[in-house]
Each structure stands twice: as structure tokens, then as C-alpha cells.
Design an enzyme around this catalytic site. Structure first.
Site: not given
Ligand code: PEP
Length: 251
Positions: A10, A95, A165, A171
Site C-alpha cells: 500500500w 524496495h 522489481e 509505478g
């Protein structure tokens, strides 16, 4: 039948606990973890307590970061032990958005260790910024895995996930997601490095790797079939109960 993992991230959303509760209620009204699908949400820290009560084992609890420290003078940090005491099962580390803020592979390795010591499953994010034609991205990816996973012991071969990723695919600004064959190549590099870390090729072959970066319900089944991954880390899609649940149902 092997399990598929769908983890929502989230990030810094939604704005209030009221909206977070409504979102998670919307999600669990449509989907829940099962024998073949494990669903988790990595929510912001302040929502964890609410998530634990509302989700009631239908989805697992995740966090988005952890401190490198156990206690003491580290204002704003949240320790692995604190997360464990809240019922957190998964925690994202490394991340790309945190790496952009200065998180190094060495810092990720320390965080991974802290999580493993608390029996929380680290989701270790790796991924190149560019797919350069010279192929340097392969070395960058290998180095990220080598250093970020350096404190994992061979006995912990099934105690962590890797999330591949590619930064260029993540995004709103991403022009496209990766192709399953690009993902497969990355998973081969990742598993080769993991084999050195866990000292077992078979265990490295079985390690769970997730794909993250503009995943869609149209392409996801192909990633599971030929992309070398066992699931997905989803950003934007996890912020809409309908999109998130139809993604999950499509697998
Ligand atoms: C992410 O940032 O982890 C991610 C996968 O984002 P998105 O799905 O929105 O590209």
C-alpha cells in the site's frame, strides 16, 4: 499444487485509518487466502493493529520496512520484534523507493537478519534501474542478491522471498511492465546467486520469487507459466478492492 503468493504494497496510502479499514473490508469481502493462494497486504505501520483485527487471518499481515536496530535511540524506527508482536508475517525490505532514499544492499542485509531472527518472512526487493544494452543490469542484479542476502544461512533457504522489481517497470511513470522472458532471465540470475548463499541448487530453484512492476491481470498468468515466479508484489492494484480481487481471481 504449488501456492501462488499475492502481496499488496500500500506504500503511503490510503490517507486515513477509516479509508484503510474500508479498503481492507472491501478486499476480504471478495478474496481470502486459501490452500493455493496466499494473500497479504503490507500496510503502513499505524494501520497494522486495525488490519490484524479486521483481516482476521483471511489475509496475512505485512509491513513495508523494519529498523536495523532492536531498541534504543532511533527515533521513528520500528523493530522486527515490534512487528512480530503485532502479528506481522511478511516484511518488504530494499524496495527501490527506499533504495532511492539511500538504503544500501548492506543495510538490507542487516534488516533481513533482524526479520529472520523474529521469524518474519523478508520480501527482499531487487531489480535494475535500466535494461542497458551492454547487459550491465545482470551484474547489478547479481550484486544486489549477493550482498542483500549475505546474512541468510543455508538452513533458512525457505524463510525468505525475493521480489524481482525492475525499477523501470514500477509505478505510474513506467512505460511498460517487464516481459515474462525478461523476468525469467532475472530469476535465473537470482537463483544462481541464491544457490551460493543457501549452498543448495535445488533449494535455490524452489525459492519463492515474486514479480513486481505494473503487473496486470492480462499478463500475470503468463508470468506464472514461463516467467520463473510464484507470485506478485502489487502496488497500485492493491489500492482498489475490485482490481486487486479480480487480479487474484484471474490466477
Ligand atoms: C511496487 O512498487 O512494489 C509495485 C510493484 O508498484 P506497481 O504495481 O504500482 O508498479
Amino acid at each position: 499444487m504449488s501456492k501462488t503468493y499475492i502481496i499488496g504494497n500500500w506504500k503511503l496510502n490510503p490517507e486515513t485509518i477509516k479509508k484503510a479499514e474500508s479498503l481492507v473490508r472491501g478486499i476480504i469481502a471478495k478474496v481470502s487466502s486459501s490452500r493455493t493462494k496466499e494473500i497479504a497486504i503490507a500496510s503502513p505501520f499505524p494501520f497494522l493493529s486495525m488490519m490484524k483485527t479486521v483481516a482476521d487471518k483471511k489475509i496475512s499481515l505485512g509491513a513495508q520496512d523494519v529498523s536495523m536496530y532492536d531498541d534504543g535511540a532511533h527515533t521513528g524506527d520500528v523493530s522486527a520484534m515490534m512487528l512480530k508482536s503485532m502479528g506481522v508475517k511478511y516484511c518488504i525490505v530494499g524496495h527501490s523507493e527506499r533504495r532511492a532514499d539511500g538504503e544500501t544492499n548492506e543495510m538490507v542485509a542487516i534488516k533481513v537478519r533482524k526479520l529472520l531472527d523474529e521469524k518474519i518472512m523478508p520480501i527482499i526487493c531487487v531489480g535494475e534501474s535500466d535494461r542497458d544494452t551492454a547487459g550491465n543490469y545482470r551484474d547489478i542484479l547479481a550484486e544486489q542478491v549477493r550482498i542483500s542476502c549475505a546474512k541468510i544461512t543455508p538452513k533458512e533457504a525457505d524463510s525468505f522471498f525475493i521480489a524481482y522489481e525492475p525499477v523501470w517497470a514500477i509505478g505510474e511513470k513506467a512505460k511498460r511492465g517487464a516481459h515474462p522472458d525478461e523476468c525469467l532471465e532475472a530469476t535465473v540470475i537470482i537463483r544462481r546467486e541464491l544457490a551460493n548463499i543457501v549452498k543448495d541448487t535445488k533449494k535455490a530453484t524452489n525459492a519463492v520469487i515474486l514479480y513486481g512492476g505494473s503487473s496486470s491481470q492480462e499478463t500475470a498468468p503468463e508470468f506464472l507459466r514461463v516467467g520463473g515466479v510464484q507470485g506478485f508484489l502489487l502496488g497500485r492494484l492493491s489500492l482498489d478492492a475490485k482490481s486487486f480481487s479480480s487480479f487474484i481471481s484471474s490466477l
